[in-house]
Design an enzyme around this catalytic site. Structure first.
Site: not given
Ligand code: LAN
Length: 663
Positions: A398
Site C-alpha cells: 500500500d
Molecule cells: C506497520 C506500519 C505500516 C503499516 C501500513 C503500511 C500502514 C499498513 O497499511 C500495512 C501494515 C504496516 C506495514 C505495518 C505492519 C505492522 C508493523 C510493521 C507496523 C504497524 C509498524 C510496527 C508493526 C510491527 C509488527 C511491530 C513489531 C511487532 C511485531 C508483532 C513483530
C-alpha cells in the site's frame, strides 16, 4: 450599501455559510501543513504507542555496555512515567485499559537500568503490581525471551525456538520463510539467541533485579515447569492444542539436536540476519529485530556491526510530547508524506509544498531488488515504496500504491528533468501486479505464503494474526486506487484490467453483512469501511451500487449526535464496533470521505460531519491530539501523529468538491 442588497447578500452568506467556513478551514489546514513540512519535503511525526519497545532498547544499552546519556535518560524516564497507569502497571500500548505483565516487567527493568532505585515511588508501585499479578514467570513469551537475554529468566523456562527450521526446504509448509516477514524477522534472531543461550553476565544490577522481581526465590525456580505459565493479563491468543503439541515435540527434540547440526543452523540464521542488516542499512524491517539483531552482534563481539546498529537505532528514537520513546518503525515519513501531499492536492495545491513533497516521494522510491532474492526468500523491490525511507529498503504494497498515486497525480506538473522516469513508474505497476494474491487481494509486504492454519501455532499470546501475510482490505483498496490511475496513464500495460476486477471481487467478499469492512491497521470498522468504499469505487462500482449504499448505512448508523464518529480501540480486539466515549477527528474524516466517495456527499450526515471537523479545528489550522487510532495485530494501538493534520483537511476538501460537482 443598499439595504436590500445587504439583506440578499446576508441570506446568501447564511445559505453558503458552511462553505465559507469550510473554505477557510481548508486554507488554514494547508498553511498548518506547510509550516510543519521538513526541509527535505516530508512530514515527520511521533510513531510511538507500543510499550515494549523503549524497555527493549534500554535493555540493549545495558547488554551492550553503552549507557544512555543524562539528557536522554531523564526524557526516557519521563516517558515511562507518563505511560504508567494508576495501578502502577504499563499496558501493552500507551492507552491500554489494563496492565500487561510483559511490558510492566520490561518497564521495571528499564527503570532500574536507567538508574531508578527500587524504593522510588514509581518503581515500587510497578513492582507491587507485578507481585500482585504474579511474577515475571507469567510474562508473555517475547518478554520471557528478552529476560533470558538479560539473565533475568532461565533459558530452560521457555519452549525452544529452533534455528534448525531455517535448514528445511522451502517446500515444508511450516518453513519460517512462509511466515509474515515481521514475524520471521523477529523469530530469526530469537532463534540465534536461543540456540546459543546467550545472556549478559549476572552483575550487581542483574542480581538485584532477580531478587526484586522474584522476591528472593530465583534460585529455587523449577524452570521447565514455567514454560506454559502465562498471566491472565497477557492472554489474547490462547495457545491452541496444536501449539501445545508442537511445543511438547520441540521440548523433546531439543535434547536430540546434534551439535554439528545446531552449528550449521546457527550459521544459516546468522547469514540471514546479516543479509537483513545489509539490505536495510542496519535499520532492519522493524523495531524488534532492530534490537534483537544488535544483541546478536553484541554476543558475537562484532564491534563494527554493533556500532552501525546503534547509529541506525537513532532513527527509532523520538523525543516527543511525553518524553523519549522508541518508535514502531524508523519513521512513517513516506506514508505521511504521500497522504499529506494528496490532501494538499485535493485542497487545490500549494506550490512549494507540493513540489518539495514530490521530491521526497521521488527520492525515496526503491530502485533495486535485493541481491539473490530467492536465496533470501525475498520478493522483488524495484519500483516499490517503503513506509519510512529508501535506506530502510523494504517496499510495502500500500505504500507503493500511495507513492505511485502521488507520482501520477503530479507527473504533468513537474518539469521533465525532475520527474520520476516513466520506466520506474511502470516498474511500480508491475510490482503491484506481482503482489496480487490468488484470492484477488493484496497483503502487506509479500505474497501470502503460508496457510491460515499456521495461525493456530501463533506463539506470541499477546498478538493476533502475526503468522501469515494475509490479503487485507486496506492494502487491496490502496493498490486498486493506484492501478485504476495507472491504467489511464499506461493503457498498453497488460493484465491491469483483470487485476482490478479480481481485486474488486475480493473486496466484495470482505464486506460484512452490516455493510462494514474490518480494518486491520487502524481503528477499525471506520478505517476499513473508508478503504472498502474507496477500493470498490476504484474497481468501478457505480453510485447506485448496493454495496456502497450498505457501507453508507453502516456508517450513518454509527454517527454520534454531534456529527462525529468515534470508535474505540477495543473494536480491534473484539472484532465488533465499539463506540468511543468521544467523537474523534481522524475517524470522522475517514467516515466523511467514505460518504463522499460513495456518492453521499450531499447528505445531511456528511454536512454534520464537516461541521464537526471545522468546529474542532484550532486557530493555527491544526487539530489537537486525540486517542490513538493506529493498530497492529489486533491488540496494540499505535500513534500516527500526523493523521490529525491531513485526514480532516482531505475529507473537508473532498466534501467541498462533491458540492461543486453537483451544484
Ligand atoms: C506497520 C506500519 C505500516 C503499516 C501500513 C503500511 C500502514 C499498513 O497499511 C500495512 C501494515 C504496516 C506495514 C505495518 C505492519 C505492522 C508493523 C510493521 C507496523 C504497524 C509498524 C510496527 C508493526 C510491527 C509488527 C511491530 C513489531 C511487532 C511485531 C508483532 C513483530
Amino acid at each position: 450599501m443598499d439595504v436590500n442588497l445587504f439583506l440578499i447578500a446576508f441570506r446568501v452568506a447564511v445559505a453558503h455559510g458552511i462553505f465559507v467556513i469550510v473554505e477557510n478551514a481548508i486554507a488554514r489546514a494547508v498553511e498548518n501543513l506547510a509550516r510543519r513540512q521538513e526541509a527535505r519535503g516530508s512530514w515527520a511525526g511521533d510513531y510511538g504507542g507500543p510499550m515494549f519497545l523503549l524497555p527493549m532498547y534500554v535493555g540493549l544499552t545495558h547488554a551492550a555496555g553503552r549507557p544512555v546519556d543524562e539528557r536522554r535518560r531523564r526524557r526516557m524516564l519521563e516517558y515511562l512515567a507518563s505511560a504508567q497507569r494508576e495501578d502502577g502497571s504499563l499496558g501493552l500500548h500507551a492507552e491500554d485499559t489494563q496492565g500487561s505483565m510483559f511490558t510492566t516487567v520490561l518497564g521495571y527493568v528499564a527503570l532500574r537500568i536507567l538508574g531508578t532505585a527500587p524504593d522510588d515511588p514509581r518503581a515500587a508501585r510497578m513492582l507491587r503490581w507485578i507481585h500482585a499479578n504474579g511474577s515475571p514467570l507469567g510474562a508473555a513469551p517475547w518478554g520471557k525471551h528478552f529476560l533470558c537475554v538479560l539473565n533475568l529468566y532461565d533459558w530452560r523456562g521457555i519452549h525452544p525456538v529452533p534455528p534448525e527450521l531455517w535448514l528445511l526446504p522451502y517446500a515444508a509448509p511450516f518453513h519460517p520463510a512462509r511466515l509474515w516477514c515481521h514475524c520471521r524477522q523477529v523469530y530469526l534472531p530469537m532463534a540465534w539467541l536461543y540456540g546459543t543461550r546467550s545472556a549478559v553476565p549476572a552483575g550487581d544490577l542483574i542480581r538485584a533485579l532477580r531478587a526484586e522481581l522474584y522476591q528472593g526465590r530465583y534460585a529455587a525456580i523449577a524452570w521447565e515447569a514455567q514454560r506454559n505459565v502465562l498471566a491472565a493479563t497477557d492472554r489474547y491468543t490462547a495457545p491452541s492444542l496444536a501449539l501445545r503439541a508442537v511445543n511438547r515435540a520441540l521440548d523433546g527434540l531439543e535434547r536430540l539436536v546434534p551439535r554439528s547440526l545446531r552449528r550449521r543452523a546457527l550459521d544459516e540464521c546468522l547469514r540471514h540476519i546479516q543479509f537483513e542488516d545489509r539490505t536495510t542499512s542496519f535499520i532492519r524491517i522493524g523495531p524488534v529485530n532492530a534490537v534483537l539483531n544488535t544483541l546478536v552482534h553484541c554476543f558475537r563481539r562484532a564491534d563494527a556491526e554493533v556500532e552501525r546498529s546503534f547509529t541506525a537505532l537513532e532513527g527509532y528514537l523520538w523525543d516527543g510530547h511525553d518524553g523519549m520513546k522508541m518508535q514502531s518503525y524508523n519513521s512513517s515519513e513516506l506514508w505521511d508524506t504521500a497522504f499529506a501531499l494528496q490532501a494538499v492536492l485535493a485542497a487545490g495545491g500549494h506550490d512549494p509544498v507540493v513540489r518539495r513533497a514530490y521530491t521526497f516521494v521521488r527520492d525515496n522510491q526503491i530502485l533495486d531488488d535485493v541481491p539473490e532474492l530467492e536465496a533470501h526468500y525475498r520478493h522483488r523491490s524495484r519500483g516499490g515504496w517503503p513506509f519510512s525511507n529508501r535506506p530502510h529498503g523494504w517496499p510495502i504494497t500500500d505504500c507503493t500504491a500511495e507513492g505511485l498515486k502521488c507520482a501520477l497525480a503530479l507527473e504533468s506538473k513537474i518539469e521533465a528533468s525532475d520527474r520520476i522516469p516513466p520506466e520506474l513508474l511502470e516498474a511500480s505497476v508491475g510490482l503491484l501486479q506481482s503482489w496480487q494474491n490468488q484470492d484477488g487481494g493484496w497483503a502487506t509486504y509479500e505474497l501470502k505464503r503460508g496457510g491460515a492454519w499456521l495461525e493456530r501455532l501463533n506463539p506470541s499470546e499477546v498478538f493476533g494474526d502475526i503468522m501469515v501475510d494475509y490479503s487485507y482490505v486496506e492494502c487491496t483498496s490502496a493498490v486498486l486506487q493506484a492501478l485504476a490511475q495507472a491504467r489511464t496513464r499506461f493503457p498498453h500495460l497488460e493484465g491491469v484490467d483483470r487485476a482490478i476486477a479480481r481485486g474488486g471481487d475480493f473486496l466484495r467478499t470482505r464486506q460484512r453483512a452490516d455493510g462494514s469492512f474490518e480494518g486491520s491497521w487502524a481503528v477499525c470498522f471506520t478505517y476499513g469501511t473508508w478503504f472498502g468504499v474507496s477500493g470498490l469505487v476504484a474497481a468501478g462500482a457505480r453510485r447506485d451500487d448496493p454495496a456502497l449504499a450498505r457501507a453508507v448505512d453502516f456508517l450513518v448508523g454509527r454517527q454520534k449526535p454531534d456529527g462525529s464518529w468515534g470508535e474505540s480501540g477495543q473494536s480491534c480486539r473484539e472484532r465488533r464496533y465499539v463506540q468511543h466515549s468521544r467523537g474523534q477527528v481522524v475517524q470522522t474524516a475517514w467516515a466523511l470521505s467514505a460518504l463522499v466517495r460513495a456518492g453521499a456527499g450531499a447528505s445531511e450526515p456528511a454536512r454534520r460531519a464537516a461541521r464537526f471537523l471545522v468546529g474542532r479545528q484550532e486557530v493555527d489550522g491544526s487539530w489537537a491530539r486525540e486517542s490513538l487510532v493506529g493498530v497492529f495485530n489486533k491488540t496494540c494501538l499505535i500513534n500516527y501523529d500526523n493523521y490529525r493534520h491531513y485526514f480532516p483537511l482531505w475529507a473537508l476538501a473532498e466534501w467541498r468538491d462533491s458540492h461543486r460537482h453537483t451544484d
